[in-house]
Design a protein around this motif. Structure first.
Motif, PDB file in Angstrom:
ATOM      1  N   TYR A 147      58.398   3.398  20.693  1.00  0.00           N
ATOM      2  CA  TYR A 147      59.010   4.635  20.674  1.00  0.00           C
ATOM      3  C   TYR A 147      58.429   5.998  19.881  1.00  0.00           C
ATOM      4  N   GLY A 148      56.972   5.670  19.586  1.00  0.00           N
ATOM      5  CA  GLY A 148      56.493   6.682  18.952  1.00  0.00           C
ATOM      6  C   GLY A 148      56.605   6.882  17.633  1.00  0.00           C
ATOM      7  N   MET A 149      57.532   5.945  16.876  1.00  0.00           N
ATOM      8  CA  MET A 149      57.654   5.867  15.510  1.00  0.00           C
ATOM      9  C   MET A 149      56.613   5.492  14.597  1.00  0.00           C
ATOM     10  N   THR A 150      56.502   6.163  13.304  1.00  0.00           N
ATOM     11  CA  THR A 150      55.278   6.068  12.500  1.00  0.00           C
ATOM     12  C   THR A 150      55.186   4.641  12.092  1.00  0.00           C
ATOM     13  N   GLU A 151      56.299   3.953  11.822  1.00  0.00           N
ATOM     14  CA  GLU A 151      56.470   2.518  11.173  1.00  0.00           C
ATOM     15  C   GLU A 151      55.768   1.625  12.210  1.00  0.00           C
ATOM     16  N   GLU A 152      55.881   1.935  13.523  1.00  0.00           N
ATOM     17  CA  GLU A 152      55.454   0.916  14.675  1.00  0.00           C
ATOM     18  C   GLU A 152      53.652   0.954  14.624  1.00  0.00           C
ATOM     19  N   PHE A 153      53.303   2.255  14.289  1.00  0.00           N
ATOM     20  CA  PHE A 153      51.872   2.288  14.304  1.00  0.00           C
ATOM     21  C   PHE A 153      51.190   1.688  13.150  1.00  0.00           C
ATOM     22  N   ILE A 154      51.861   1.801  11.798  1.00  0.00           N
ATOM     23  CA  ILE A 154      51.679   1.072  10.615  1.00  0.00           C
ATOM     24  C   ILE A 154      51.709  -0.343  10.942  1.00  0.00           C
ATOM     25  N   TRP A 155      52.795  -0.906  11.366  1.00  0.00           N
ATOM     26  CA  TRP A 155      52.983  -2.377  11.752  1.00  0.00           C
ATOM     27  C   TRP A 155      51.786  -2.816  12.443  1.00  0.00           C
ATOM     28  N   GLN A 156      51.639  -2.308  13.658  1.00  0.00           N
ATOM     29  CA  GLN A 156      50.612  -2.795  14.219  1.00  0.00           C
ATOM     30  C   GLN A 156      49.302  -2.672  13.873  1.00  0.00           C
ATOM     31  N   ARG A 157      48.764  -1.624  13.177  1.00  0.00           N
ATOM     32  CA  ARG A 157      47.498  -1.639  12.668  1.00  0.00           C
ATOM     33  C   ARG A 157      47.197  -2.591  11.512  1.00  0.00           C
ATOM     34  N   ASP A 158      48.402  -2.756  10.780  1.00  0.00           N
ATOM     35  CA  ASP A 158      48.422  -3.860   9.758  1.00  0.00           C
ATOM     36  C   ASP A 158      48.109  -5.353  10.407  1.00  0.00           C
ATOM     37  N   ILE A 159      48.788  -5.658  11.535  1.00  0.00           N
ATOM     38  CA  ILE A 159      48.533  -6.891  12.118  1.00  0.00           C
ATOM     39  C   ILE A 159      47.164  -6.897  12.611  1.00  0.00           C
ATOM     40  N   PHE A 160      46.704  -5.844  13.346  1.00  0.00           N
ATOM     41  CA  PHE A 160      45.098  -5.952  13.885  1.00  0.00           C
ATOM     42  C   PHE A 160      44.244  -6.108  12.665  1.00  0.00           C
ATOM     43  N   GLN A 161      44.453  -5.573  11.521  1.00  0.00           N
ATOM     44  CA  GLN A 161      43.725  -5.730  10.257  1.00  0.00           C
ATOM     45  C   GLN A 161      43.349  -7.034   9.945  1.00  0.00           C
ATOM     46  N   HIS A 162      44.049  -8.245  10.558  1.00  0.00           N
ATOM     47  CA  HIS A 162      43.796  -9.515  10.247  1.00  0.00           C
ATOM     48  C   HIS A 162      42.675 -10.258  11.194  1.00  0.00           C
ATOM     49  N   LEU A 163      42.174  -9.195  11.960  1.00  0.00           N
ATOM     50  CA  LEU A 163      41.079  -9.763  12.811  1.00  0.00           C
ATOM     51  C   LEU A 163      39.999  -9.855  12.109  1.00  0.00           C
ATOM     52  N   GLU A 164      39.182 -10.867  12.428  1.00  0.00           N
ATOM     53  CA  GLU A 164      37.724 -10.995  11.662  1.00  0.00           C
ATOM     54  C   GLU A 164      36.767 -10.365  12.361  1.00  0.00           C
ATOM     55  N   CYS A 165      37.157  -9.247  13.491  1.00  0.00           N
ATOM     56  CA  CYS A 165      36.325  -8.370  14.222  1.00  0.00           C
ATOM     57  C   CYS A 165      36.685  -7.253  13.942  1.00  0.00           C
ATOM     58  N   PRO A 166      35.874  -6.128  14.001  1.00  0.00           N
ATOM     59  CA  PRO A 166      36.548  -4.591  14.125  1.00  0.00           C
ATOM     60  C   PRO A 166      37.264  -4.488  15.378  1.00  0.00           C
ATOM     61  N   PHE A 167      38.099  -3.298  15.774  1.00  0.00           N
ATOM     62  CA  PHE A 167      39.017  -3.056  16.638  1.00  0.00           C
ATOM     63  C   PHE A 167      39.133  -1.442  16.649  1.00  0.00           C
ATOM     64  N   VAL A 168      39.383  -0.945  17.962  1.00  0.00           N
ATOM     65  CA  VAL A 168      39.571   0.489  18.337  1.00  0.00           C
ATOM     66  C   VAL A 168      40.626   0.133  19.148  1.00  0.00           C
ATOM     67  N   THR A 169      41.555   1.653  18.954  1.00  0.00           N
ATOM     68  CA  THR A 169      42.747   1.597  19.696  1.00  0.00           C
ATOM     69  C   THR A 169      42.911   3.168  20.364  1.00  0.00           C
ATOM     70  N   LEU A 170      43.292   2.780  21.512  1.00  0.00           N
ATOM     71  CA  LEU A 170      43.458   4.040  22.330  1.00  0.00           C
ATOM     72  C   LEU A 170      44.859   4.524  22.508  1.00  0.00           C
ATOM     73  N   LEU A 171      44.858   5.784  22.956  1.00  0.00           N
ATOM     74  CA  LEU A 171      46.305   6.483  22.779  1.00  0.00           C
ATOM     75  C   LEU A 171      47.026   6.115  24.094  1.00  0.00           C
ATOM     76  N   GLY A 172      48.307   5.330  23.893  1.00  0.00           N
ATOM     77  CA  GLY A 172      49.103   5.340  25.189  1.00  0.00           C
ATOM     78  C   GLY A 172      50.117   6.284  25.449  1.00  0.00           C
ATOM     79  N   ASN A 173      50.827   6.271  26.570  1.00  0.00           N
ATOM     80  CA  ASN A 173      51.871   7.071  26.921  1.00  0.00           C
ATOM     81  C   ASN A 173      53.016   7.009  25.967  1.00  0.00           C
ATOM     82  N   HIS A 174      53.477   5.862  25.612  1.00  0.00           N
ATOM     83  CA  HIS A 174      54.658   5.781  24.581  1.00  0.00           C
ATOM     84  C   HIS A 174      54.225   6.076  23.305  1.00  0.00           C
TER      85      HIS A 174
END
Length: 261
Positions: free
Chosen positions: A86-113
């Protein structure tokens, strides 16, 4: 009683889902691109994971991160967008924090949602500009905003001038031998500006040895030659399918496999 109401009202304003109050790491893409380029500088073989449309599937995303870490020897993860629902700020923060558990770097594109409400602003604060590029060994990854519908066609999306500038710069960049073009919505979808799809593909073909393209959005994994020109569009599926694509680039060839977790 009046003070309680005022206090409650202020608290609600502080936690409004569309307020862009960012905590934690910002400019994630730029930070991780530095790591990717350093790690891959002298590599002839690049292994990366393609995923996307994580949206509200947080448990599944955690499981995917664990699965990727268990594979080992992954150079980076490419998230094709729609990390929010839904484009809510907390959604971006939650997903960022999950991905930061990766043992490799990541990049994220902009989606329509990710463009709903103040989502684009949150995306740019946390991840960076919607159009960006990076080198992984001899391969240049070109990551584009293709969400024309979400911008009401009020500006050129995809940004063809940006694509042309990259094509021009390729003539003097001796590091750039191969190309991968990534986007959220591929040509032919309702989100893409299909009035310019042929010109878009012209620039895709203009880059040095374009190996393939990647996209997300459709919630349906697959690989298609959209323009019958030999350039395959590899499409990730949504996180609820519990599947990602592992792609290995070896010079001018590559292979891919779908991994369930």
């Amino acid at each position: 009683m009046i003070m309680v109401i005022l206090s409650s009202s202020c608290e609600m304003m502080d936690t409004h889902p569309y307020s862009v109050h960012i905590t934690g790491t910002r400019n994630v893409n730029a930070l991780n691109i530095r790591v990717i380029e350093e790690r891959c500088a002298n590599k002839d073989t690049i292994r990366f994971v393609l995923t996307g449309d994580t949206q509200a599937w947080y448990d599944e995303t955690y499981d995917m991160v664990r699965s990727i870490n268990a594979l080992g020897n992954i150079d980076f993860v490419l998230n094709g967008g729609d990390i929010s629902d839904y484009g809510m700020t907390e959604e971006f923060i939650w997903q960022r924090d999950i991905f930061q558990h990766l043992e490799c770097p990541f990049v994220t594109l902009l989606g329509n949602h990710d463009c709903i409400g103040t989502g684009r602003q949150a995306y740019e604060e946390i991840f960076g500009k919607p159009n960006f590029t990076f080198m992984a060994g001899k391969v240049r990854f070109i990551c584009l905003n293709t969400n024309a519908l979400e911008f009401d066609y009020s500006r050129p999306i995809p940004d063809l001038e940006y694509m042309k500038s990259l094509s021009d710069s390729a003539k003097t960049d001796s590091r750039w031998k191969y190309t991968v073009v990534s986007m959220h919505a591929q040509p032919g979808t309702e989100v893409f500006n299909n009035n310019v799809k042929n010109l878009f593909q012209y620039y895709v073909r203009s880059y040095p040895s374009t190996l393939f393209c990647t996209s997300a959005h459709d919630h349906n994994i697959g690989a298609n030659d959209l323009f019958n020109d030999g350039i395959i569009y590899h499409r990730s599926t949504s996180m609820d399918d519990r599947m990602f694509t592992l792609i290995t680039i070896m010079g001018d060839t590559y292979k891919y496999e779908y991994i369930k977790f």
